[in-house]
Motif scaffolding. Structure first.
Motif, PDB file in Angstrom:
ATOM      1  N   ALA A 175      21.983  34.790  69.589  1.00 40.40           N
ATOM      2  CA  ALA A 175      22.566  33.710  69.388  1.00 40.40           C
ATOM      3  C   ALA A 175      22.343  33.401  67.703  1.00 40.40           C
ATOM      4  N   VAL A 176      20.980  33.493  67.755  1.00 30.53           N
ATOM      5  CA  VAL A 176      20.589  32.972  66.184  1.00 30.53           C
ATOM      6  C   VAL A 176      20.678  33.750  65.133  1.00 30.53           C
ATOM      7  N   HIS A 177      20.422  34.955  66.307  1.00 31.14           N
ATOM      8  CA  HIS A 177      21.221  36.954  64.314  1.00 31.14           C
ATOM      9  C   HIS A 177      22.175  36.510  64.482  1.00 31.14           C
ATOM     10  N   LEU A 178      23.502  36.489  65.493  1.00 33.40           N
ATOM     11  CA  LEU A 178      24.990  36.007  65.259  1.00 33.40           C
ATOM     12  C   LEU A 178      25.673  34.969  64.623  1.00 33.40           C
ATOM     13  N   LEU A 179      24.405  33.754  64.334  1.00 33.01           N
ATOM     14  CA  LEU A 179      24.635  33.058  63.166  1.00 33.01           C
ATOM     15  C   LEU A 179      24.127  32.780  62.363  1.00 33.01           C
ATOM     16  N   SER A 180      23.197  33.782  62.041  1.00 35.44           N
ATOM     17  CA  SER A 180      22.859  33.378  60.588  1.00 35.44           C
ATOM     18  C   SER A 180      23.547  35.167  60.060  1.00 35.44           C
ATOM     19  N   ALA A 181      24.710  35.528  60.852  1.00 34.12           N
ATOM     20  CA  ALA A 181      24.978  36.811  60.321  1.00 34.12           C
ATOM     21  C   ALA A 181      26.104  36.630  59.983  1.00 34.12           C
ATOM     22  N   ALA A 182      27.171  36.394  60.663  1.00 34.91           N
ATOM     23  CA  ALA A 182      28.219  34.407  60.261  1.00 34.91           C
ATOM     24  C   ALA A 182      27.776  34.040  59.148  1.00 34.91           C
ATOM     25  N   ASN A 226      29.424  38.252  46.501  1.00 38.01           N
ATOM     26  CA  ASN A 226      29.316  40.122  46.858  1.00 38.01           C
ATOM     27  C   ASN A 226      29.012  39.766  48.274  1.00 38.01           C
ATOM     28  N   GLU A 227      28.481  38.560  48.845  1.00 40.74           N
ATOM     29  CA  GLU A 227      28.320  38.526  50.939  1.00 40.74           C
ATOM     30  C   GLU A 227      29.492  38.329  51.391  1.00 40.74           C
ATOM     31  N   LEU A 228      30.646  37.543  50.509  1.00 36.64           N
ATOM     32  CA  LEU A 228      31.808  36.851  51.755  1.00 36.64           C
ATOM     33  C   LEU A 228      32.279  37.741  52.394  1.00 36.64           C
ATOM     34  N   ASP A 229      32.793  38.068  53.072  1.00 45.89           N
ATOM     35  CA  ASP A 229      33.331  39.103  53.883  1.00 45.89           C
ATOM     36  C   ASP A 229      34.043  38.362  55.507  1.00 45.89           C
ATOM     37  N   LEU A 230      35.326  38.119  54.988  1.00 56.38           N
ATOM     38  CA  LEU A 230      35.816  37.090  56.149  1.00 56.38           C
ATOM     39  C   LEU A 230      36.214  38.052  57.671  1.00 56.38           C
ATOM     40  N   ASP A 231      36.819  39.054  57.546  1.00 55.44           N
ATOM     41  CA  ASP A 231      37.269  40.043  58.888  1.00 55.44           C
ATOM     42  C   ASP A 231      35.760  40.217  59.419  1.00 55.44           C
ATOM     43  N   GLU A 232      34.096  40.224  58.526  1.00 54.80           N
ATOM     44  CA  GLU A 232      33.557  40.601  59.211  1.00 54.80           C
ATOM     45  C   GLU A 232      33.124  39.191  60.232  1.00 54.80           C
ATOM     46  N   ALA A 233      33.000  38.244  59.346  1.00 53.92           N
ATOM     47  CA  ALA A 233      32.803  36.915  60.410  1.00 53.92           C
ATOM     48  C   ALA A 233      33.606  36.140  60.962  1.00 53.92           C
ATOM     49  N   ARG A 234      34.560  36.786  61.296  1.00 56.10           N
ATOM     50  CA  ARG A 234      35.835  36.610  62.431  1.00 56.10           C
ATOM     51  C   ARG A 234      35.059  37.447  63.286  1.00 56.10           C
ATOM     52  N   LYS A 235      34.886  38.775  63.342  1.00 58.42           N
ATOM     53  CA  LYS A 235      33.924  39.159  64.313  1.00 58.42           C
ATOM     54  C   LYS A 235      33.393  38.628  65.111  1.00 58.42           C
ATOM     55  N   LEU A 236      31.890  38.561  63.897  1.00 60.19           N
ATOM     56  CA  LEU A 236      30.728  37.635  64.269  1.00 60.19           C
ATOM     57  C   LEU A 236      30.654  37.090  65.091  1.00 60.19           C
ATOM     58  N   ILE A 237      31.845  35.521  64.510  1.00 56.64           N
ATOM     59  CA  ILE A 237      31.795  34.568  65.369  1.00 56.64           C
ATOM     60  C   ILE A 237      32.678  34.669  66.354  1.00 56.64           C
ATOM     61  N   ASN A 238      33.529  35.048  66.245  1.00 55.54           N
ATOM     62  CA  ASN A 238      34.029  35.893  68.008  1.00 55.54           C
ATOM     63  C   ASN A 238      33.184  36.110  69.154  1.00 55.54           C
ATOM     64  N   ALA A 239      32.437  36.847  68.424  1.00 62.22           N
ATOM     65  CA  ALA A 239      31.288  37.158  69.767  1.00 62.22           C
ATOM     66  C   ALA A 239      30.266  35.807  69.885  1.00 62.22           C
ATOM     67  N   LEU A 240      29.965  35.109  68.734  1.00 64.19           N
ATOM     68  CA  LEU A 240      28.855  34.102  69.130  1.00 64.19           C
ATOM     69  C   LEU A 240      29.461  32.701  70.277  1.00 64.19           C
ATOM     70  N   ALA A 241      31.447  32.947  70.023  1.00 64.11           N
ATOM     71  CA  ALA A 241      31.621  32.594  70.529  1.00 64.11           C
ATOM     72  C   ALA A 241      32.400  32.971  71.744  1.00 64.11           C
ATOM     73  N   GLY A 242      32.009  33.790  72.585  1.00 63.54           N
ATOM     74  CA  GLY A 242      31.583  34.348  73.776  1.00 63.54           C
ATOM     75  C   GLY A 242      30.438  34.007  73.936  1.00 63.54           C
TER      76      GLY A 242
END
Length: 125
Positions: A39-46, A58-74
């Motif tokens: 969870a901490v790895h997902l949270l950090s990456a998000a 250079n690091e903002l990527d909301l498409d990737e963030a959405r996937k990570l946040i969905n996985a973290l929520a699950g």
């Protein structure tokens, strides 16, 4: 040696296999600790993908963030019944923080309840 020839060395000793060592090591780690670590790895990456790191341009990527946040929520939602409140609360707080950061970083915000992970957590607005 040709491209189709392979030189394999097999050992009978499991102690010589890195996979066996890793499996033995992870078998000694409590499930709650593994869940928290993932969870901490997902949270950090998000957080990084939501632009909360040192170089947001250079690091903002909301498409990737959405996937990570969905996985973290699950993960948090599925594991919550098995986690104590002292473990679950900080994870939920972190999840809410990245959900809000995602909403703030979006030029066209999702409707309330439609943001990443909100299907599982409810609206964060």
């Amino acid at each position: 040696m040709s491209d189709t020839e392979h030189n394999h060395v097999f050992t009978d000793s499991p102690a010589e296999s890195p996979e066996t060592d890793a499996a033995r090591d992870i078998s000694e780690v409590p499930a709650i600790e593994i869940i928290n670590t993932v969870a901490v790895h997902l949270l950090s990456a998000a957080a990084v993908k939501c632009g909360l790191a040192d170089d947001p341009e250079n690091e903002l990527d909301l498409d990737e963030a959405r996937k990570l946040i969905n996985a973290l929520a699950g993960l948090i939602t599925a594991a919550a019944p098995d986690l104590s409140d002292s473990h679950a609360r900080p994870l939920r707080d972190g999840l809410r923080s990245v959900q809000l950061a995602f909403r703030e970083a979006s030029s066209i915000p999702d409707a309330p309840g439609k943001g990443p992970g909100e299907k599982l957590t409810g609206s964060v607005v």
